[in-house]
Design a protein around this motif. Sequence first.
Motif, PDB file in Angstrom:
ATOM      1  N   MET A  79       0.820  -1.208   0.000  1.00 27.46           N
ATOM      2  CA  MET A  79       0.000   0.000   0.000  1.00 27.46           C
ATOM      3  C   MET A  79       0.853   1.256   0.000  1.00 27.46           C
ATOM      4  SD  MET A  79      -2.720   1.202   2.931  1.00 27.46           S
ATOM      5  CE  MET A  79      -1.405   1.691   4.052  1.00 27.46           C
ATOM      6  N   LEU A  80       0.405   2.276  -0.737  1.00 24.54           N
ATOM      7  CA  LEU A  80       0.946   3.627  -0.675  1.00 24.54           C
ATOM      8  C   LEU A  80      -0.190   4.542  -0.244  1.00 24.54           C
ATOM      9  CD1 LEU A  80       2.777   2.108  -2.840  1.00 24.54           C
ATOM     10  CD2 LEU A  80       3.222   4.365  -3.802  1.00 24.54           C
ATOM     11  N   HIS A  81       0.014   5.271   0.845  1.00 22.17           N
ATOM     12  CA  HIS A  81      -1.034   6.131   1.383  1.00 22.17           C
ATOM     13  C   HIS A  81      -0.531   7.570   1.412  1.00 22.17           C
ATOM     14  CE1 HIS A  81      -4.252   6.752   4.778  1.00 22.17           C
ATOM     15  NE2 HIS A  81      -4.446   7.537   3.740  1.00 22.17           N
ATOM     16  N   PHE A  82      -1.168   8.430   0.602  1.00 22.08           N
ATOM     17  CA  PHE A  82      -0.803   9.842   0.529  1.00 22.08           C
ATOM     18  C   PHE A  82      -1.707  10.639   1.469  1.00 22.08           C
ATOM     19  CE2 PHE A  82       0.304   7.894  -3.465  1.00 22.08           C
ATOM     20  CZ  PHE A  82       1.532   8.433  -3.797  1.00 22.08           C
ATOM     21  N   MET A  83      -1.091  11.491   2.290  1.00 20.52           N
ATOM     22  CA  MET A  83      -1.871  12.313   3.211  1.00 20.52           C
ATOM     23  C   MET A  83      -1.242  13.698   3.362  1.00 20.52           C
ATOM     24  SD  MET A  83      -2.936   9.740   6.346  1.00 20.52           S
ATOM     25  CE  MET A  83      -4.069  10.955   7.023  1.00 20.52           C
ATOM     26  N   LYS A  84      -2.094  14.710   3.447  1.00 21.32           N
ATOM     27  CA  LYS A  84      -1.604  16.044   3.750  1.00 21.32           C
ATOM     28  C   LYS A  84      -1.184  16.093   5.213  1.00 21.32           C
ATOM     29  CE  LYS A  84      -3.184  20.824   4.250  1.00 21.32           C
ATOM     30  NZ  LYS A  84      -2.984  20.812   5.722  1.00 21.32           N
ATOM     31  N   ASP A  85      -0.043  16.725   5.461  1.00 17.52           N
ATOM     32  CA  ASP A  85       0.424  16.898   6.832  1.00 17.52           C
ATOM     33  C   ASP A  85      -0.611  17.698   7.630  1.00 17.52           C
ATOM     34  OD1 ASP A  85       3.183  16.768   8.505  1.00 17.52           O
ATOM     35  OD2 ASP A  85       2.130  18.628   8.952  1.00 17.52           O
ATOM     36  N   ALA A  86      -0.813  17.323   8.877  1.00 17.23           N
ATOM     37  CA  ALA A  86      -1.843  17.953   9.695  1.00 17.23           C
ATOM     38  C   ALA A  86      -1.537  19.413  10.015  1.00 17.23           C
ATOM     39  CB  ALA A  86      -2.022  17.169  10.992  1.00 17.23           C
ATOM     40  N   LYS A  87      -0.253  19.779  10.019  1.00 12.46           N
ATOM     41  CA  LYS A  87       0.139  21.127  10.421  1.00 12.46           C
ATOM     42  C   LYS A  87       0.489  22.036   9.243  1.00 12.46           C
ATOM     43  CE  LYS A  87       2.026  19.572  14.877  1.00 12.46           C
ATOM     44  NZ  LYS A  87       3.247  19.503  15.726  1.00 12.46           N
ATOM     45  N   GLU A  88       1.027  21.459   8.165  1.00  9.26           N
ATOM     46  CA  GLU A  88       1.495  22.260   7.043  1.00  9.26           C
ATOM     47  C   GLU A  88       0.922  21.723   5.732  1.00  9.26           C
ATOM     48  OE1 GLU A  88       5.883  23.543   7.681  1.00  9.26           O
ATOM     49  OE2 GLU A  88       5.747  21.516   8.491  1.00  9.26           O
ATOM     50  N   ARG A  89       0.995  22.557   4.708  1.00 11.09           N
ATOM     51  CA  ARG A  89       0.500  22.128   3.395  1.00 11.09           C
ATOM     52  C   ARG A  89       1.593  21.341   2.674  1.00 11.09           C
ATOM     53  NH1 ARG A  89      -0.810  23.638  -1.850  1.00 11.09           N
ATOM     54  NH2 ARG A  89      -2.939  23.036  -2.406  1.00 11.09           N
ATOM     55  N   LYS A  90       1.873  20.167   3.233  1.00 10.45           N
ATOM     56  CA  LYS A  90       2.893  19.275   2.695  1.00 10.45           C
ATOM     57  C   LYS A  90       2.285  17.897   2.479  1.00 10.45           C
ATOM     58  CE  LYS A  90       6.897  21.542   4.824  1.00 10.45           C
ATOM     59  NZ  LYS A  90       8.102  21.353   5.694  1.00 10.45           N
ATOM     60  N   LEU A  91       2.824  17.176   1.498  1.00 12.06           N
ATOM     61  CA  LEU A  91       2.316  15.850   1.183  1.00 12.06           C
ATOM     62  C   LEU A  91       3.205  14.789   1.817  1.00 12.06           C
ATOM     63  CD1 LEU A  91       0.194  14.239  -0.463  1.00 12.06           C
ATOM     64  CD2 LEU A  91       1.907  14.104  -2.286  1.00 12.06           C
ATOM     65  N   ASN A  92       2.641  14.019   2.738  1.00 13.98           N
ATOM     66  CA  ASN A  92       3.334  12.882   3.333  1.00 13.98           C
ATOM     67  C   ASN A  92       2.980  11.605   2.572  1.00 13.98           C
ATOM     68  OD1 ASN A  92       4.380  14.561   5.359  1.00 13.98           O
ATOM     69  ND2 ASN A  92       2.658  14.146   6.736  1.00 13.98           N
ATOM     70  N   LEU A  93       3.858  10.622   2.665  1.00  8.20           N
ATOM     71  CA  LEU A  93       3.594   9.313   2.058  1.00  8.20           C
ATOM     72  C   LEU A  93       3.952   8.221   3.046  1.00  8.20           C
ATOM     73  CD1 LEU A  93       2.875   7.427  -0.290  1.00  8.20           C
ATOM     74  CD2 LEU A  93       5.216   7.694  -1.145  1.00  8.20           C
ATOM     75  N   ILE A  94       3.009   7.296   3.255  1.00  4.68           N
ATOM     76  CA  ILE A  94       3.246   6.124   4.107  1.00  4.68           C
ATOM     77  C   ILE A  94       3.221   4.895   3.210  1.00  4.68           C
ATOM     78  CG2 ILE A  94       2.476   4.782   6.088  1.00  4.68           C
ATOM     79  CD1 ILE A  94       0.947   8.174   5.669  1.00  4.68           C
ATOM     80  N   VAL A  95       4.299   4.119   3.221  1.00  4.84           N
ATOM     81  CA  VAL A  95       4.392   2.906   2.408  1.00  4.84           C
ATOM     82  C   VAL A  95       4.455   1.701   3.330  1.00  4.84           C
ATOM     83  CG1 VAL A  95       5.856   1.595   0.828  1.00  4.84           C
ATOM     84  CG2 VAL A  95       5.468   4.027   0.432  1.00  4.84           C
ATOM     85  N   SER A  96       3.629   0.709   3.054  1.00  7.89           N
ATOM     86  CA  SER A  96       3.577  -0.503   3.859  1.00  7.89           C
ATOM     87  C   SER A  96       4.025  -1.699   3.024  1.00  7.89           C
ATOM     88  CB  SER A  96       2.149  -0.735   4.364  1.00  7.89           C
ATOM     89  OG  SER A  96       2.055  -1.936   5.091  1.00  7.89           O
ATOM     90  N   MET A  97       4.978  -2.474   3.582  1.00 10.46           N
ATOM     91  CA  MET A  97       5.525  -3.627   2.880  1.00 10.46           C
ATOM     92  C   MET A  97       5.399  -4.876   3.745  1.00 10.46           C
ATOM     93  SD  MET A  97       8.908  -1.995   1.046  1.00 10.46           S
ATOM     94  CE  MET A  97       8.831  -3.227  -0.258  1.00 10.46           C
ATOM     95  N   ARG A  98       5.013  -5.992   3.117  1.00  9.55           N
ATOM     96  CA  ARG A  98       4.921  -7.243   3.873  1.00  9.55           C
ATOM     97  C   ARG A  98       6.318  -7.776   4.175  1.00  9.55           C
ATOM     98  NH1 ARG A  98       6.344 -11.544   0.925  1.00  9.55           N
ATOM     99  NH2 ARG A  98       6.394 -11.293  -1.346  1.00  9.55           N
ATOM    100  N   SER A  99       7.275  -7.529   3.266  1.00 11.18           N
ATOM    101  CA  SER A  99       8.643  -8.044   3.385  1.00 11.18           C
ATOM    102  C   SER A  99       9.571  -7.102   2.656  1.00 11.18           C
ATOM    103  CB  SER A  99       8.706  -9.450   2.770  1.00 11.18           C
ATOM    104  OG  SER A  99      10.014  -9.981   2.841  1.00 11.18           O
ATOM    105  N   ASN A 100      10.774  -6.882   3.198  1.00 10.31           N
ATOM    106  CA  ASN A 100      11.671  -5.905   2.596  1.00 10.31           C
ATOM    107  C   ASN A 100      13.134  -6.270   2.838  1.00 10.31           C
ATOM    108  OD1 ASN A 100      12.030  -2.260   2.781  1.00 10.31           O
ATOM    109  ND2 ASN A 100      12.123  -3.598   1.037  1.00 10.31           N
ATOM    110  N   ASP A 101      13.851  -6.525   1.758  1.00  3.55           N
ATOM    111  CA  ASP A 101      15.284  -6.776   1.812  1.00  3.55           C
ATOM    112  C   ASP A 101      16.008  -5.429   1.819  1.00  3.55           C
ATOM    113  OD1 ASP A 101      18.020  -7.085   0.591  1.00  3.55           O
ATOM    114  OD2 ASP A 101      17.476  -9.193   0.681  1.00  3.55           O
ATOM    115  N   LEU A 102      16.867  -5.214   2.792  1.00  2.24           N
ATOM    116  CA  LEU A 102      17.558  -3.933   2.911  1.00  2.24           C
ATOM    117  C   LEU A 102      18.415  -3.619   1.693  1.00  2.24           C
ATOM    118  CD1 LEU A 102      18.567  -1.417   4.398  1.00  2.24           C
ATOM    119  CD2 LEU A 102      20.267  -2.860   5.537  1.00  2.24           C
TER     120      LEU A 102
END
Length: 333
Positions: free
Chosen positions: A178-201
């Motif tokens: 999943m990629l979840h785009f959200m406006k920051d609660a305090k500023e007019r900035k775009l945050n992104l939250i990425v969720s991975m089931r598994s991730n090789d460094l």
Amino acid sequence: MYQAEYKGINSFLRDACRLLLKEGICRETRGMKCYELPEPVMFKISDPTARLVTIAERNWYAPLSYGESLWLASGRNDMEYINLYGSNMKNFSDNCETMRGGYGPRLRHFNGSTIDYDVRQMREVFPMEVDQFRYVVECFKKDECTRQAIINIGDPIKDCFDEVGNLKVTKDIPCTRMLHFMKDAKERKLNLIVSMRSNDLIWGASAVNIFNFTLIQEYFSAILGMEIGCYYHIANNFHYYENKREMVEAIAAVDKVEDKHFDYNKSFHSLEDFDKLIYELSKEEQKMRLERDNYKYHSFSDSFIQDWYNVLYQKITKKKIDFVNPIMKSIII
């Protein structure tokens, strides 16, 4: 759960190596030793533009990251394209022709068919097809504080079972969910939250994942008319393999790292304008492949796209070029 905050990818990479060496638990998987953290991780990167890996011990290869980013933005999953930038990718293809779990069609051509994505055979408009990029834009048009601007990568109708109801047998089940785009609660900035089931460094997070997703965050910020916010990376299983242990140890031993910010002046402010530039970039990439020695350098109206092109140009033609971003001079092309 492990949590940490970094300015950019270099400090993240160095400290992630240290964490895995300290806390990683060894187990056997796919016939290899794998060292994984016993709990999920969440890392925050406060400056997503600091995505260029300049730690020499990592031997980061920029053409793969930029090449794959174009592959994703243009909605592709064909091996003919990506093999030029990452020859190891073919090891994860079921048919050596497409990446069935490739993110491109899932981003731009998500559909309800049970047939695996093959961008070469897809009609221009598939029935019930969803461009998830457009969905994100429309969510923000309706409500700038939306919590619904989510891109799904997992596709249960294709990924879970085969045509007779058995578990899907494949080399390629998407790691990103999943990629979840959200406006920051305090500023007019775009945050992104990425969720991975598994991730090789090494093969995933530091090679392409964080680069790909923060690049998407940056161009969506321009499309939506916002500043770039923070990037959050969540991995349920975070690991590296034994054959990369020496590299992990070398990176962990690095004393000082730098995370450098860079701002591009972007000319695109809508998805339509961005897609026109991506189409132009894709056409030039194709011409470079076909013409090679006779190909003439192309100038773009946008500096962000120009450096994207410059990496591909130097990779394909083997000709040196000046970059808009001076940090680019210190990375491997």
